[in-house]
Design a protein around this motif. Structure first.
Motif, mmCIF file in Angstrom:
data_model
loop_
_atom_site.group_PDB
_atom_site.id
_atom_site.type_symbol
_atom_site.label_atom_id
_atom_site.label_comp_id
_atom_site.label_asym_id
_atom_site.label_seq_id
_atom_site.Cartn_x
_atom_site.Cartn_y
_atom_site.Cartn_z
ATOM 1 N N GLU A 28 0.840 -1.211 0.000
ATOM 2 C CA GLU A 28 0.000 0.000 0.000
ATOM 3 C C GLU A 28 0.873 1.258 0.000
ATOM 4 N N GLU A 29 1.916 1.236 0.827
ATOM 5 C CA GLU A 29 2.815 2.398 0.897
ATOM 6 C C GLU A 29 3.498 2.652 -0.455
ATOM 7 N N ASP A 30 3.951 1.553 -1.090
ATOM 8 C CA ASP A 30 4.583 1.675 -2.413
ATOM 9 C C ASP A 30 3.614 2.300 -3.411
ATOM 10 N N LEU A 31 2.376 1.798 -3.415
ATOM 11 C CA LEU A 31 1.399 2.279 -4.401
ATOM 12 C C LEU A 31 1.055 3.748 -4.142
ATOM 13 N N GLN A 32 0.994 4.118 -2.875
ATOM 14 C CA GLN A 32 0.736 5.533 -2.557
ATOM 15 C C GLN A 32 1.880 6.406 -3.068
ATOM 16 N N ASP A 33 3.113 5.906 -2.921
ATOM 17 C CA ASP A 33 4.274 6.660 -3.426
ATOM 18 C C ASP A 33 4.181 6.862 -4.937
ATOM 19 N N TYR A 34 3.555 5.908 -5.630
ATOM 20 C CA TYR A 34 3.388 6.025 -7.084
ATOM 21 C C TYR A 34 2.125 6.807 -7.459
ATOM 22 N N GLY A 35 1.429 7.327 -6.463
ATOM 23 C CA GLY A 35 0.289 8.190 -6.752
ATOM 24 C C GLY A 35 -1.058 7.498 -6.820
ATOM 25 N N PHE A 36 -1.088 6.216 -6.469
ATOM 26 C CA PHE A 36 -2.386 5.528 -6.430
ATOM 27 C C PHE A 36 -3.186 6.020 -5.223
ATOM 28 N N GLU A 37 -4.503 6.029 -5.384
ATOM 29 C CA GLU A 37 -5.382 6.212 -4.234
ATOM 30 C C GLU A 37 -5.631 4.795 -3.714
ATOM 31 N N THR A 38 -5.380 4.543 -2.448
ATOM 32 C CA THR A 38 -5.468 3.166 -1.954
ATOM 33 C C THR A 38 -6.506 3.034 -0.843
ATOM 34 N N ASP A 39 -6.990 1.818 -0.726
ATOM 35 C CA ASP A 39 -7.882 1.482 0.371
ATOM 36 C C ASP A 39 -7.563 0.033 0.733
ATOM 37 N N SER A 40 -7.348 -0.233 2.017
ATOM 38 C CA SER A 40 -6.926 -1.570 2.428
ATOM 39 C C SER A 40 -7.851 -2.080 3.529
ATOM 40 N N SER A 41 -8.300 -3.325 3.411
ATOM 41 C CA SER A 41 -9.199 -3.890 4.431
ATOM 42 C C SER A 41 -8.822 -5.317 4.777
ATOM 43 N N ASP A 42 -9.040 -5.653 6.023
ATOM 44 C CA ASP A 42 -8.947 -7.044 6.465
ATOM 45 C C ASP A 42 -10.125 -7.811 5.841
ATOM 46 N N VAL A 43 -9.849 -9.025 5.381
ATOM 47 C CA VAL A 43 -10.890 -9.790 4.686
ATOM 48 C C VAL A 43 -12.143 -9.979 5.541
ATOM 49 N N SER A 44 -11.973 -10.019 6.868
ATOM 50 C CA SER A 44 -13.151 -10.237 7.731
ATOM 51 C C SER A 44 -14.113 -9.055 7.705
ATOM 52 N N PHE A 45 -13.610 -7.885 7.270
ATOM 53 C CA PHE A 45 -14.487 -6.698 7.253
ATOM 54 C C PHE A 45 -14.756 -6.224 5.835
#
Ligand SMILES: Cc1cc2nc3c(=O)[nH]c(=O)nc-3n(C[C@H](O)[C@H](O)[C@H](O)COP(=O)(O)O)c2cc1C
Length: 154
Positions: A28-45
């Protein structure tokens, strides 16, 4: 400066002892550095329909019990069956243990097949990691993020 379309990456991870959560955080951090808008979730939620708003769909998972899916994984896998991801890119990664032989990272490959059935196009080869990511694994995660950036933003 010309307006550039911001690519959205949705990361879902399954992690019980933290290894896959660490992988998800690094990616996620790498993708943010490349300018992506990110969203990360635990599979249970998470719900698989959340991928419908993303350009890049990422799933990062453990494998336990010789490849038998945990309830969390099985629920998410079933949700994916009803989702159309045509036109989207996907990537899978995960951590396992090679002492499980042919079952090493089996659930990573289960989900690779599931995403293909949803019509998504695989953007990078699966990254499989032995337990906690070491420096070589971190380089593989960084390399995958670089390829995702080149293919979607390049
Ligand atoms: C009871 C048990 C069963 C496991 N079964 C497998 C397996 O079938 N295949 C595999 O690759 N790894 C297996 N592992 C290893 C885990 O997938 C690995 O430790 C992983 O890093 C855990 O990820 P997490 O920290 O995100 O939960 C197993 C571990 C345990 C404790």
């Amino acid at each position: 400066m010309k307006g550039r379309v911001i690519m959205k990456a949705k990361i879902v991870y399954a992690s019980l002892t933290g290894n896959d959560e660490d992988i998800a955080d690094m990616l996620e951090e790498d993708l943010q550095d490349y300018g992506f808008e990110t969203d990360s979730s635990d599979v249970s939620f998470a719900d698989a329909s959340e991928y419908e708003d993303a350009d890049l769909c990422i799933f990062i998972t453990y494998t336990y019990g010789e490849g038998t899916m945990t309830d969390d994984l099985a629920d998410f896998y079933d949700q994916l069956k009803d989702i159309d991801l045509n036109g989207k890119a996907f990537a899978v990664m995960g951590s396992g243990d090679k002492t499980y032989g042919e079952h090493f990272c089996e659930n990573v490959f289960d989900f690779e097949k599931a995403f293909k059935k949803c019509g998504a196009k695989e953007i990078t080869a699966p990254v499989t990691i032995e337990n906690a990511p070491d420096d070589d694994d971190i380089a593989l995660i960084d390399q995958a993020a670089k390829e995702m950036n080149e293919k979607l933003n390049g």
